[in-house]
Design a protein around this motif. Structure first.
Motif, PDB file in Angstrom:
ATOM      1  N   UNK A   1       2.014  10.262 -11.340  1.00  0.00           N
ATOM      2  CA  UNK A   1       0.883  11.171 -11.550  1.00  0.00           C
ATOM      3  C   UNK A   1      -0.333  10.442 -12.128  1.00  0.00           C
ATOM      4  N   UNK A   2      -0.608   9.270 -11.579  1.00  0.00           N
ATOM      5  CA  UNK A   2      -1.790   8.522 -11.989  1.00  0.00           C
ATOM      6  C   UNK A   2      -2.984   8.929 -11.137  1.00  0.00           C
TER       7      UNK A   2
ATOM      8  N   UNK B   1       0.829  -1.207   0.000  1.00  0.00           N
ATOM      9  CA  UNK B   1       0.000   0.000   0.000  1.00  0.00           C
ATOM     10  C   UNK B   1       0.860   1.252   0.000  1.00  0.00           C
ATOM     11  N   UNK B   2       1.910   1.233   0.825  1.00  0.00           N
ATOM     12  CA  UNK B   2       2.817   2.401   0.872  1.00  0.00           C
ATOM     13  C   UNK B   2       3.570   2.566  -0.445  1.00  0.00           C
ATOM     14  N   UNK B   3       4.107   1.457  -0.973  1.00  0.00           N
ATOM     15  CA  UNK B   3       4.853   1.527  -2.232  1.00  0.00           C
ATOM     16  C   UNK B   3       3.950   1.947  -3.388  1.00  0.00           C
ATOM     17  N   UNK B   4       2.735   1.382  -3.422  1.00  0.00           N
ATOM     18  CA  UNK B   4       1.811   1.741  -4.488  1.00  0.00           C
ATOM     19  C   UNK B   4       1.401   3.194  -4.442  1.00  0.00           C
ATOM     20  N   UNK B   5       1.156   3.704  -3.243  1.00  0.00           N
ATOM     21  CA  UNK B   5       0.800   5.115  -3.107  1.00  0.00           C
ATOM     22  C   UNK B   5       1.947   6.007  -3.564  1.00  0.00           C
TER      23      UNK B   5
ATOM     24  N   UNK C   1      -7.523   8.341 -10.489  1.00  0.00           N
ATOM     25  CA  UNK C   1      -8.744   7.620 -10.777  1.00  0.00           C
ATOM     26  C   UNK C   1      -8.590   6.115 -10.714  1.00  0.00           C
ATOM     27  N   UNK C   2      -9.275   5.437 -11.624  1.00  0.00           N
ATOM     28  CA  UNK C   2      -9.308   3.976 -11.622  1.00  0.00           C
ATOM     29  C   UNK C   2      -7.946   3.370 -11.937  1.00  0.00           C
ATOM     30  N   UNK C   3      -7.166   4.057 -12.753  1.00  0.00           N
ATOM     31  CA  UNK C   3      -5.833   3.546 -13.080  1.00  0.00           C
ATOM     32  C   UNK C   3      -4.958   3.493 -11.833  1.00  0.00           C
ATOM     33  N   UNK C   4      -5.032   4.522 -11.020  1.00  0.00           N
ATOM     34  CA  UNK C   4      -4.224   4.546  -9.792  1.00  0.00           C
ATOM     35  C   UNK C   4      -4.685   3.477  -8.807  1.00  0.00           C
TER      36      UNK C   4
END
Length: 202
Positions: free
Chosen positions: A101-102, A90-94, A104-107
């Motif tokens: 700079x993603x 979760x931390x790495x993905x955020x 919406x749904x892609x992020x």
């Protein structure tokens, strides 16, 4: 009162407060425990220490063996690894999606991928380590016929050596040292009372 009502109440409530057969004292005895309203004896006489008493089959141990404990250890390790890996994902993905700079749904999709991948990887790693540790522990326990701190330390050291054996002898020795240190710290924490008794007798 209606006779029919009295008849019905006597059918559905045969043990009323006026029944003389139920006149059994339920006050506290001398030991402070409640007297049984059915057998009229103080249960404190059966176990004076207040400990729970169980009936064990012949030849069974009062504590679970190493093999039985291994299942909960492996499952707990997989769950803990998945939780830690998921939080790390979760931390790495955020962090990664913010840098890219993603929005919406892609992020959200990318963050879910990070959480799933890192959670599964950490769960698998800790599960394999717990499985190897449990196998070593069960073999040592059955081979020596006793369960003590020596089995725990030996199993943890052998697990660290085996897990890092393919990464070169330096990492292999380092893994064994980590296993030895963790097992020693665990034994010192859980068996400190017994160790104190051993040193006090000497």
């Amino acid at each position: 009162m209606d006779p029919d009502h009295q008849k019905k109440s006597s059918i559905f409530a045969p043990y009323s407060s006026r029944d003389p057969s139920m006149d059994v004292p339920v006050t506290a005895g001398q030991a402070g425990s409640i007297m049984s309203p059915y057998l009229n004896f103080d249960p404190a006489f059966i176990s004076p220490g207040g400990d729970s008493e169980f009936i064990f089959p012949e030849g069974a141990n009062r504590q679970r063996g190493r093999l039985e404990l291994s299942f909960s250890q492996i499952g707990g390790s997989v769950f803990a690894g998945g939780a830690v890996g998921g939080l790390n994902g979760l931390y790495s993905g955020f962090k990664e999606t913010k840098a890219a700079q993603l929005t919406g749904a892609v992020r959200r999709t990318q963050m879910l991928n990070f959480i799933a991948k890192q959670g599964a990887s950490s769960a698998q790693t800790l599960g394999v380590v717990a499985l190897m540790y449990s196998i070593f522990g069960v073999v040592l326990s059955m081979g020596r016929g006793v369960e003590d701190e020596l089995n725990t330390i030996t199993a943890a050291t052998a697990t660290g050596l085996l897990y890092k054996c393919s990464a070169g002898w330096k990492r292999c020795v380092r893994g064994g040292g980590i296993g030895f240190g963790l097992a020693t710290a665990y034994c010192l924490y859980t068996s400190r009372d017994r160790l104190k008794d051993m040193f006090s007798k000497d």
